[in-house]
Design a protein around this motif. Sequence first.
Motif, PDB file in Angstrom:
ATOM      1  N   ALA A  10       0.845  -1.194   0.000  1.00  0.00           N
ATOM      2  CA  ALA A  10       0.000   0.000   0.000  1.00  0.00           C
ATOM      3  C   ALA A  10       0.879   1.243   0.000  1.00  0.00           C
ATOM      4  O   ALA A  10       1.879   1.293   0.705  1.00  0.00           O
ATOM      5  N   PRO A  11       0.515   2.233  -0.804  1.00  0.00           N
ATOM      6  CA  PRO A  11       1.332   3.446  -0.841  1.00  0.00           C
ATOM      7  C   PRO A  11       1.289   4.171   0.501  1.00  0.00           C
ATOM      8  O   PRO A  11       0.267   4.182   1.173  1.00  0.00           O
ATOM      9  N   LYS A  12       2.442   4.762   0.846  1.00  0.00           N
ATOM     10  CA  LYS A  12       2.504   5.527   2.092  1.00  0.00           C
ATOM     11  C   LYS A  12       1.792   6.858   1.895  1.00  0.00           C
ATOM     12  O   LYS A  12       1.949   7.487   0.857  1.00  0.00           O
ATOM     13  N   LYS A  13       1.049   7.258   2.884  1.00  0.00           N
ATOM     14  CA  LYS A  13       0.397   8.559   2.818  1.00  0.00           C
ATOM     15  C   LYS A  13       1.355   9.598   3.396  1.00  0.00           C
ATOM     16  O   LYS A  13       2.040   9.343   4.374  1.00  0.00           O
ATOM     17  N   ASP A  14       1.396  10.752   2.753  1.00  0.00           N
ATOM     18  CA  ASP A  14       2.222  11.836   3.272  1.00  0.00           C
ATOM     19  C   ASP A  14       1.674  12.290   4.609  1.00  0.00           C
ATOM     20  O   ASP A  14       0.472  12.381   4.798  1.00  0.00           O
ATOM     21  N   LYS A  15       2.583  12.577   5.529  1.00  0.00           N
ATOM     22  CA  LYS A  15       2.189  13.073   6.843  1.00  0.00           C
ATOM     23  C   LYS A  15       1.597  14.470   6.669  1.00  0.00           C
ATOM     24  O   LYS A  15       2.155  15.311   5.976  1.00  0.00           O
ATOM     25  N   VAL A  16       0.451  14.702   7.279  1.00  0.00           N
ATOM     26  CA  VAL A  16      -0.179  16.009   7.200  1.00  0.00           C
ATOM     27  C   VAL A  16       0.488  16.936   8.217  1.00  0.00           C
ATOM     28  O   VAL A  16       0.560  16.625   9.405  1.00  0.00           O
ATOM     29  N   ILE A  17       0.999  18.053   7.741  1.00  0.00           N
ATOM     30  CA  ILE A  17       1.669  19.018   8.605  1.00  0.00           C
ATOM     31  C   ILE A  17       0.617  19.997   9.118  1.00  0.00           C
ATOM     32  O   ILE A  17      -0.107  20.596   8.327  1.00  0.00           O
ATOM     33  N   PRO A  18       0.520  20.158  10.432  1.00  0.00           N
ATOM     34  CA  PRO A  18      -0.488  21.073  10.977  1.00  0.00           C
ATOM     35  C   PRO A  18      -0.286  22.514  10.511  1.00  0.00           C
ATOM     36  O   PRO A  18       0.828  22.942  10.223  1.00  0.00           O
ATOM     37  N   LYS A  19      -1.394  23.252  10.492  1.00  0.00           N
ATOM     38  CA  LYS A  19      -1.376  24.654  10.080  1.00  0.00           C
ATOM     39  C   LYS A  19      -0.952  25.536  11.252  1.00  0.00           C
ATOM     40  O   LYS A  19      -1.430  25.369  12.376  1.00  0.00           O
ATOM     41  N   TYR A  20      -0.052  26.477  10.974  1.00  0.00           N
ATOM     42  CA  TYR A  20       0.358  27.466  11.973  1.00  0.00           C
ATOM     43  C   TYR A  20      -0.880  28.224  12.437  1.00  0.00           C
ATOM     44  O   TYR A  20      -1.709  28.630  11.640  1.00  0.00           O
ATOM     45  N   GLY A  21      -0.988  28.398  13.741  1.00  0.00           N
ATOM     46  CA  GLY A  21      -2.126  29.113  14.303  1.00  0.00           C
ATOM     47  C   GLY A  21      -3.159  28.191  14.920  1.00  0.00           C
ATOM     48  O   GLY A  21      -4.005  28.622  15.694  1.00  0.00           O
ATOM     49  N   ASP A  22      -3.100  26.896  14.569  1.00  0.00           N
ATOM     50  CA  ASP A  22      -4.064  25.934  15.118  1.00  0.00           C
ATOM     51  C   ASP A  22      -3.608  25.349  16.453  1.00  0.00           C
ATOM     52  O   ASP A  22      -4.345  24.597  17.080  1.00  0.00           O
ATOM     53  N   ASP A  23      -2.385  25.671  16.882  1.00  0.00           N
ATOM     54  CA  ASP A  23      -1.831  25.199  18.165  1.00  0.00           C
ATOM     55  C   ASP A  23      -1.908  23.687  18.341  1.00  0.00           C
ATOM     56  O   ASP A  23      -2.280  23.193  19.398  1.00  0.00           O
ATOM     57  N   LYS A  24      -1.531  22.943  17.303  1.00  0.00           N
ATOM     58  CA  LYS A  24      -1.541  21.483  17.372  1.00  0.00           C
ATOM     59  C   LYS A  24      -0.151  20.885  17.525  1.00  0.00           C
ATOM     60  O   LYS A  24      -0.003  19.679  17.594  1.00  0.00           O
ATOM     61  N   VAL A  25       0.872  21.746  17.577  1.00  0.00           N
ATOM     62  CA  VAL A  25       2.253  21.282  17.678  1.00  0.00           C
ATOM     63  C   VAL A  25       2.850  21.815  18.973  1.00  0.00           C
ATOM     64  O   VAL A  25       2.671  22.983  19.318  1.00  0.00           O
ATOM     65  N   LYS A  26       3.558  20.928  19.686  1.00  0.00           N
ATOM     66  CA  LYS A  26       4.217  21.323  20.937  1.00  0.00           C
ATOM     67  C   LYS A  26       5.245  22.411  20.660  1.00  0.00           C
ATOM     68  O   LYS A  26       6.062  22.304  19.755  1.00  0.00           O
ATOM     69  N   LYS A  27       5.182  23.482  21.454  1.00  0.00           N
ATOM     70  CA  LYS A  27       6.144  24.581  21.314  1.00  0.00           C
ATOM     71  C   LYS A  27       7.332  24.327  22.222  1.00  0.00           C
ATOM     72  O   LYS A  27       7.176  23.724  23.262  1.00  0.00           O
ATOM     73  N   PRO A  28       8.511  24.795  21.890  1.00  0.00           N
ATOM     74  CA  PRO A  28       8.838  25.538  20.676  1.00  0.00           C
ATOM     75  C   PRO A  28       8.792  24.636  19.443  1.00  0.00           C
ATOM     76  O   PRO A  28       9.038  23.437  19.540  1.00  0.00           O
ATOM     77  N   ASN A  29       8.471  25.233  18.314  1.00  0.00           N
ATOM     78  CA  ASN A  29       8.441  24.496  17.059  1.00  0.00           C
ATOM     79  C   ASN A  29       8.798  25.429  15.907  1.00  0.00           C
ATOM     80  O   ASN A  29       8.815  26.640  16.066  1.00  0.00           O
TER      81      ASN A  29
END
Length: 128
Positions: A10-29
């Motif tokens: 099965a083809p690998k799906k590209d990882k979806v990168i979160p949108k800046y401003g949605d606060d879904k990534v641990k800071k600092p980032n």
Amino acid sequence: LTSKTMAAEAPKKDKVIPKYGDDKVKKPNAILLWSSLSSNAHQTAAQKRMNDKLSAYKVRFEQLDGSQPENKDLRNKLFNSSNVRGKYPQIFIVNEKSELKYIGMDDEVDFLVDSEKFTEVMKCCIDQ
């Protein structure tokens, strides 16, 4: 074919990168400012390279498409931090206080990688 073999193919799906401003990534980032309305082949290739570099170095990052009208306020906040308007891609670091630090455009990031300083500059965004 067994289901195990089919799953492996099965083809690998590209990882979806979160949108800046949605606060879904641990800071600092890191933040990758890019444009889906690339004006030339160099810009398109540079944007892909920056995305690939951040991923390869396992940098926590989010992205913002600066060409989209709904992103205008956040884009302008990034432009004001870098003092570079309308040029892509740009890389930033946002800390726990949401303060921005401009790292550079693709050529400056390439220089950091080539001089083996990239991980030092980005260490706060890389999980050990």
